[in-house]
Design a protein around this motif. Structure first.
Motif, PDB file in Angstrom:
ATOM      1  N   ASP A  24      10.278 -34.610 -23.166  1.00 24.86           N
ATOM      2  CA  ASP A  24      10.492 -33.169 -23.031  1.00 24.86           C
ATOM      3  C   ASP A  24      11.844 -32.647 -23.515  1.00 24.86           C
ATOM      4  O   ASP A  24      11.968 -31.475 -23.835  1.00 24.86           O
ATOM      5  CB  ASP A  24      10.302 -32.743 -21.569  1.00 24.86           C
ATOM      6  N   ILE A 256      -0.153 -38.353 -26.660  1.00 25.82           N
ATOM      7  CA  ILE A 256       0.667 -37.270 -27.191  1.00 25.82           C
ATOM      8  C   ILE A 256       0.947 -37.478 -28.675  1.00 25.82           C
ATOM      9  O   ILE A 256       1.490 -38.501 -29.089  1.00 25.82           O
ATOM     10  CB  ILE A 256       2.001 -37.176 -26.432  1.00 25.82           C
ATOM     11  N   ARG A 289       6.448 -23.933 -25.126  1.00 28.31           N
ATOM     12  CA  ARG A 289       5.716 -23.569 -23.918  1.00 28.31           C
ATOM     13  C   ARG A 289       4.199 -23.583 -24.137  1.00 28.31           C
ATOM     14  O   ARG A 289       3.719 -23.194 -25.208  1.00 28.31           O
ATOM     15  CB  ARG A 289       6.119 -22.171 -23.451  1.00 28.31           C
ATOM     16  N   PRO A 290       3.441 -24.006 -23.126  1.00 30.19           N
ATOM     17  CA  PRO A 290       1.979 -23.949 -23.226  1.00 30.19           C
ATOM     18  C   PRO A 290       1.494 -22.511 -23.354  1.00 30.19           C
ATOM     19  O   PRO A 290       2.164 -21.567 -22.937  1.00 30.19           O
ATOM     20  CB  PRO A 290       1.508 -24.564 -21.902  1.00 30.19           C
ATOM     21  N   TYR A 296      -2.618 -25.952 -21.844  1.00 29.75           N
ATOM     22  CA  TYR A 296      -2.565 -27.350 -22.259  1.00 29.75           C
ATOM     23  C   TYR A 296      -1.150 -27.760 -22.665  1.00 29.75           C
ATOM     24  O   TYR A 296      -0.368 -26.939 -23.155  1.00 29.75           O
ATOM     25  CB  TYR A 296      -3.512 -27.599 -23.444  1.00 29.75           C
ATOM     26  N   TYR A 297      -0.848 -29.031 -22.499  1.00 25.62           N
ATOM     27  CA  TYR A 297       0.420 -29.600 -22.942  1.00 25.62           C
ATOM     28  C   TYR A 297       0.513 -29.460 -24.457  1.00 25.62           C
ATOM     29  O   TYR A 297      -0.400 -29.836 -25.182  1.00 25.62           O
ATOM     30  CB  TYR A 297       0.462 -31.070 -22.535  1.00 25.62           C
ATOM     31  N   THR A 298       1.607 -28.888 -24.952  1.00 29.45           N
ATOM     32  CA  THR A 298       1.731 -28.702 -26.393  1.00 29.45           C
ATOM     33  C   THR A 298       2.023 -30.026 -27.088  1.00 29.45           C
ATOM     34  O   THR A 298       2.681 -30.906 -26.536  1.00 29.45           O
ATOM     35  CB  THR A 298       2.851 -27.698 -26.723  1.00 29.45           C
ATOM     36  N   GLN A 299       1.535 -30.153 -28.319  1.00 33.17           N
ATOM     37  CA  GLN A 299       1.748 -31.359 -29.108  1.00 33.17           C
ATOM     38  C   GLN A 299       2.074 -30.975 -30.543  1.00 33.17           C
ATOM     39  O   GLN A 299       1.753 -29.875 -30.991  1.00 33.17           O
ATOM     40  CB  GLN A 299       0.501 -32.243 -29.080  1.00 33.17           C
TER      41      GLN A 299
END
Length: 548
Positions: A24, A256, A289-290, A296-299
Motif C-alpha cells: 500500500d 494482486i 482509492r477504490p 474493489y481493491y484497485t490493481q
C-alpha cells in the motif's frame, strides 16, 4: 556507472532489483529523495511535474485535465470490425497511433473485431480516418496480419523505429497470440480460460514479434520469453533501450496485479528473457482509492510509456473492478481508469496526482462505459495541443444485447501542450528559483498563461548571484497566453553564458508557467522527444531540418 542525459547517475545494479515490502505505500523515487546538484537541460522542454528542477519556490502546483471529445472518433462499421454482431470492436488494444513524418500521415493500428485482426487506418488530421481497404481496395483482408488457422490475437503494440538501419525493421510490432487445434471465429467459441475453468485445456500462448518496412506488410521475426496477454513495449530514447511492460503478480499476494520490467538493446535478439530477468517495477498504492460504488481493491492493469520532451510520460491503467466472472454475468465492461506518472530515470515513477486523467464513464449504453486503455505511443503533439487517444468499450452487442468485450471505440482527449502541470502565483505574485543548470543554447523560452499579468526572469550564477545584464530590471516582461514565447533582456542573450553553470529565477505576476527551455535558435526548437510525433516534427523530435 551510467550518466543519463539530465546528469542523473544510475547505480551499478540496473534495472534495480528490490523486494516488495508492502502492498500500500507509495514507491520511492530516489532522484527526488537525493536531488541532483546540477541538471543538464540541453534536451527538451523542462516541465514542473516535480521539484527536480526547483531549489526554491512559493508558487502553487496545479494539475490540469484534458478536454474529452463527447463522441468517439472511430467506431466499428466494417464486417471484420462488427464481428458478426457479437463483439464489435474498432480501437487500439493497445496497438498504436503515430505520426509518420516521412509521408506526413497519422497512422493507426487497431483491434478489428474482438480477438480478430490487426486493422490499419491513416489520417491527414488525426480526426478523420481511412481504413486499409479504403486506401488499398485491391487487398483481400481488412487485417494487416494474415489469419492463421486456430489462432486468435489478444493485446498488441506497435512502434516506429526512426533509427532502424534496415528499412524492413522500421515498424515493429508485438502481438500476444493463442493457438488452438481447431478454428475459432468468435470469442464465445473459445474454451474457458484456466482461471474460469480449472479443467480447461490451455492453448499454446506466445508473444510474437513482427517487423515491416511500411507498417502494412509484416513478417514474423521472432518470439519473446514467457509473458501474459497484457504485455506491451516502447522505446526509451534517453537510455536507447527497448522496454517491455509485463503483467506480474505481487510476491506478497499472488491475487494482486503488478508490473514487471525488462529492457534490451535489441528488439529481436534480446527478448528471450527468463523469469529471473523480469524485475518488479511498480503497482498501485493506498492513494489509488477504490470506486465508491464497487469497492474493489484497485490493481495495476497496465503501464504504458512514451518519451515526452525531457522525461518519460507514463499512463497507469488502474483496474477498479469488477472481476471477470462478475463482469461477464452482468454483461458490462470492466472498469479501468487512466492516471499519469512521470520518470526522469526511465524506471521510477513519480505520481504527484492520483486524480484520473481519463475516466471510464460507468454510464450504461455510453460509448465509453468502461475498460479504458491507452494507445501505444500514448499521445501526439499537434500544434499547441496534445492529442491523447484512448480506447473504451460500451458493452453494446447487436446480437447479445450486452457483453463485457463488446463495443470497442476510439476516443480523443486534448490537452494544452506541456499542460499536465503548471505553477501559479494565484494572483498574489510569486517566484521560483531553479537548481543549478547546464545548458546549450542562446534563447530562453517559456510556456505561460498571463493574459492579465506577466512573467519575468533573471539569470544567476551557480552561487545565486544575479549576473550583470540579466536582472529582473533588465528583463522585458512576457504577457499573454502562449505555449512558446521568448524571454529577452534589453541588451543580452544567453550566448555569453555558454559553458557556465547558471540558475534561473522566474517572477510571476498573476500568471501560470508550464515549462521552460533554452533553444539554439529563435524558432525555439527544444530538441525534445515528441511522444508519438506530430506534424512539423522530425523523427519524433522538436528539431529544425538542419538539426535532424
Amino acid at each position: 556507472m551510467v550518466r543519463l542525459y539530465n546528469n542523473l547517475e544510475l547505480p551499478e545494479q540496473w534495472p534495480p532489483k528490490y523486494e516488495e515490502k508492502t502492498l500500500d505505500k507509495p514507491l520511492e523515487v530516489p532522484y527526488l529523495k537525493e536531488k541532483q546538484d546540477i541538471v543538464n537541460i540541453e534536451i527538451g522542454r523542462q516541465l514542473f511535474v516535480d521539484d527536480f528542477l526547483i531549489e526554491e519556490s512559493n508558487l502553487s502546483r496545479e494539475f490540469h485535465q484534458p478536454k474529452v471529445c463527447e463522441k468517439p472518433i472511430f467506431e466499428p462499421k466494417t464486417p471484420l470490425e462488427m464481428n458478426g454482431g457479437y463483439y464489435p470492436c474498432a480501437c487500439p488494444f493497445n496497438d498504436g497511433i503515430f505520426y509518420d513524418d516521412e509521408d506526413n500521415k497519422f497512422k493507426m493500428w487497431y483491434h478489428a473485431g474482438w480477438f480478430n485482426g490487426v486493422g490499419y487506418a491513416e489520417s491527414e488530421d488525426g480526426l478523420n480516418w481511412k481504413r486499409l481497404k479504403e486506401l488499398y481496395p485491391e487487398r483481400e483482408s481488412e487485417s494487416v496480419l494474415p489469419h492463421e488457422f486456430g489462432t486468435i490475437r489478444d493485446g498488441a503494440a506497435v512502434w516506429i523505429d526512426y533509427h532502424a538501419t534496415n528499412r524492413n525493421e522500421r515498424y515493429k510490432m508485438f502481438v500476444f497470440l493463442r493457438k488452438f487445434d481447431f478454428e475459432i471465429k468468435y470469442y464465445h467459441e473459445k474454451p474457458k480460460h484456466a482461471h474460469d475453468d480449472p479443467d480447461s485445456i490451455p492453448p499454446e500462448e506466445k508473444g510474437v514479434l513482427f517487423q515491416s518496412a511500411n507498417g502494412i506488410d509484416w513478417e514474423e521475426c521472432g518470439t519473446v520469453g514467457h509473458c501474459g496477454d497484457n504485455t506491451g513495449f516502447y522505446y526509451n530514447p534517453f537510455t536507447n533501450k527497448w522496454t517491455f511492460s509485463l503483467r506480474t503478480f505481487s510476491s506478497l499476494d499472488r491475487r494482486i496485479r503488478t508490473r514487471g520490467y525488462y529492457e534490451t538493446d535489441h528488439f529481436i535478439k534480446g527478448t528471450k528473457w527468463t523469469e529471473d530477468d523480469i524485475v518488479f517495477w511498480t503497482r498501485t498504492d493506498i492513494y489509488d482509492r477504490p470506486d465508491k460504488d464497487m469497492g474493489y481493491y484497485t490493481q495495476l492493469y497496465d503501464v504504458s510509456a512514451t518519451p515526452y520532451e525531457s522525461l518519460m510520460l507514463g499512463v497507469f491503467s488502474v483496474f477498479m473492478g469488477p472481476p471477470n466472472d462478475i463482469s461477464g454475468k452482468k454483461g458490462t465492461p470492466k472498469i479501468n481508469d487512466l492516471k499519469l506518472a512521470y520518470s526522469r530515470d526511465g524506471f521510477h515513477w513519480h505520481r504527484p496526482s492520483y486524480e484520473n486523467f481519463i475516466s471510464s464513464s460507468r454510464k450504461e449504453g455510453s460509448w465509453n462505459y468502461g475498460y479504458a486503455h491507452p494507445v501505444n505511443g500514448l499521445c501526439l503533439v499537434v500544434e499547441d495541443e496534445i492529442y491523447f487517444y484512448f480506447s473504451c468499450f460500451s458493452g453494446v452487442s447487436p446480437k447479445l444485447g450486452s457483453h463485457k468485450y463488446a463495443g470497442g471505440n476510439l476516443g480523443l482527449a486534448k490537452l494544452r501542450r506541456d499542460g499536465f502541470v503548471s505553477l501559479s502565483d494565484k494572483g498574489n505574485g510569486g517566484e521560483l528559483l531553479t537548481t543549478k543548470l547546464q545548458f546549450d543554447g542562446n534563447h530562453l523560452f517559456v510556456n505561460v498563461a498571463c493574459e492579465a499579468g506577466s512573467v519575468c526572469a533573471e539569470i544567476l550564477d551557480e552561487h545565486s548571484n544575479v549576473i550583470e545584464g540579466y536582472s529582473k530590471a533588465d528583463c522585458i516582461p512576457v504577457t499573454g497566453d502562449s505555449t512558446k514565447v521568448q524571454i529577452k533582456w534589453k541588451n543580452k542573450n544567453l550566448e555569453a553564458l555558454k559553458n557556465k553553470i547558471i540558475k534561473i529565477r522566474f517572477y510571476l505576476d498573476n500568471a501560470r508557467i508550464y515549462s521552460f527551455w533554452i533553444a539554439e535558435g529563435e524558432e525555439g526548437h527544444s530538441k525534445g522527444f515528441m511522444a508519438a510525433g506530430g506534424p512539423g516534427f522530425h523523427e519524433g523530435r522538436d528539431v529544425s531540418k538542419t538539426e535532424k
